[in-house]
Write a protein that holds these residues in place. Structure first.
Motif, mmCIF file in Angstrom:
data_model
loop_
_atom_site.group_PDB
_atom_site.id
_atom_site.type_symbol
_atom_site.label_atom_id
_atom_site.label_comp_id
_atom_site.label_asym_id
_atom_site.label_seq_id
_atom_site.Cartn_x
_atom_site.Cartn_y
_atom_site.Cartn_z
ATOM 1 N N ARG A 53 0.810 -1.210 0.000
ATOM 2 C CA ARG A 53 0.000 0.000 0.000
ATOM 3 C C ARG A 53 0.848 1.267 0.000
ATOM 4 O O ARG A 53 0.504 2.261 -0.649
ATOM 5 C CB ARG A 53 -0.942 0.002 1.220
ATOM 6 N N SER A 54 1.979 1.252 0.703
ATOM 7 C CA SER A 54 2.820 2.441 0.717
ATOM 8 C C SER A 54 3.337 2.759 -0.684
ATOM 9 O O SER A 54 3.354 3.910 -1.116
ATOM 10 C CB SER A 54 3.987 2.248 1.683
ATOM 11 N N ASP A 55 3.774 1.727 -1.403
ATOM 12 C CA ASP A 55 4.235 1.946 -2.766
ATOM 13 C C ASP A 55 3.075 2.245 -3.698
ATOM 14 O O ASP A 55 3.232 2.972 -4.681
ATOM 15 C CB ASP A 55 4.996 0.723 -3.270
ATOM 16 N N ALA A 56 1.915 1.666 -3.418
ATOM 17 C CA ALA A 56 0.751 1.963 -4.248
ATOM 18 C C ALA A 56 0.414 3.445 -4.199
ATOM 19 O O ALA A 56 0.055 4.053 -5.214
ATOM 20 C CB ALA A 56 -0.450 1.125 -3.800
ATOM 21 N N HIS A 57 0.543 4.062 -3.005
ATOM 22 C CA HIS A 57 0.313 5.510 -2.892
ATOM 23 C C HIS A 57 1.346 6.276 -3.719
ATOM 24 O O HIS A 57 1.018 7.262 -4.393
ATOM 25 C CB HIS A 57 0.402 5.931 -1.414
ATOM 26 N N ALA A 58 2.607 5.825 -3.667
ATOM 27 C CA ALA A 58 3.656 6.522 -4.415
ATOM 28 C C ALA A 58 3.449 6.375 -5.921
ATOM 29 O O ALA A 58 3.578 7.343 -6.682
ATOM 30 C CB ALA A 58 5.028 5.989 -4.013
#
Length: 303
Positions: A53-58
């Motif tokens: 999810r953190s990379d999905a936001h990025a």
């Protein structure tokens, strides 16, 4: 175990080229996800593709800023081949992009609530560390912009920290590239032959004959007696004379005077393609000091 390999590119054209190269390499189109338009569901879609999810936001922020994302789901034995295709000019370094965006006020995703991921490594390193310790499920491997896949600083740091946390072995991958030469058709222009009908004025001379009847009345001298010439002058008679003339009649005949033949010759040639391939070489320096008695470094294994 399947993995999701992701890359963020600076524009849609470059990402489309990468997708075409993946398909030409035999990667199924169903395993390739291509994102070039931002939407509210983009983060959830990326998570469904196996992106943390953190990379999905990025990645969603990168797409919102005009970038394009390519995500490939593949097996472990296909990861290196997929990375070689994805790691090309135009790929953006996700860590550098996030640093730049945060300097502009972008908040990103709070990693403190993302299931214990280490902030120093980032989601990419944590995902890779999970794959090295034998965890099951889907793992994301991130390709850094301009980094050698076999020596990427982020990848190396992730593996070192994994050994310290889980007690496993430190692993340095030994990779070697293979050169694959394919063929594609390239157009060099075309030859177009078109026929048309052209009318050209021509003239020809012909001699025509024309008949004309003249009727003339002339007086007869008084010495000529009636009945001496032409019989009874009071006999009724009819004389018919027909006028005839010739006129020009035109006819045309077509005949072939020349032919235009179109022929395409096919030739085969052998061309040598030269390029460079990379491989990883490891130098081991053993600086340990062996304590105790006996001979060290013996070849028979005795001490």
């Amino acid at each position: 175990m399947s993995k999701t390999v992701t890359c963020l590119y600076q524009d849609q054209q470059k990402a489309s080229e990468i997708v075409s190269r993946l398909e030409q390499a035999g990667i199924s189109r169903g395993d390739i996800s291509f994102y070039s338009t931002f939407s509210d569901d983009l983060i959830d879609n990326l998570e469904n593709d196996g992106v943390p999810r953190s990379d999905a936001h990025a990645y969603a922020e990168g797409v919102r800023r005009g970038g394009s994302l390519v995500a490939v789901e593949c097996d472990d034995d296909e990861v290196d081949r997929v990375i070689d295709i994805l790691d090309d000019d135009g790929v953006l370094d996700l860590d550098e992009q996030q640093t730049s965006w945060r300097s502009e006020g972008w908040q990103g995703h709070d990693t403190s609530t993302s299931g214990g991921m280490t902030g120093g490594l980032g989601a990419a390193a944590a995902g890779l560390a999970g794959s090295l310790t034998g965890s099951s499920g889907t793992t994301r491997t991130d390709v850094g912009a301009g980094n050698d896949v076999t020596g990427s600083p982020d990848i190396t740091r992730a593996r070192t920290d994994t050994a310290g946390v889980s007690g496993g072995d430190e692993v340095i991958p030994i990779a070697e590239e293979e050169l694959h030469v394919g063929k594609r058709e390239v157009g060099h222009g075309r030859v177009r032959i078109q026929s048309r009908v052209v009318e050209t004025p021509v003239s020809e001379q012909v001699t025509l004959r024309e008949e004309r009847v003249d009727v003339e009345r002339r007086p007869v001298s008084g010495t000529t007696q009636a009945g001496t010439i032409g019989g009874d002058p009071f006999q009724e008679r009819t004389i018919e004379v027909e006028e005839r003339s010739e006129e020009a009649v035109v006819s045309k005949e077509a005949r072939v005077v020349e032919e235009v033949v179109v022929r395409k010759d096919v030739e085969q040639r052998t061309e040598t393609v030269s390029d460079t391939v990379r491989k990883t070489e490891v130098d081991v320096e053993d600086e340990r000091t062996v304590r105790g008695t006996g001979t060290t470094g013996s070849t028979d294994g005795k001490r």
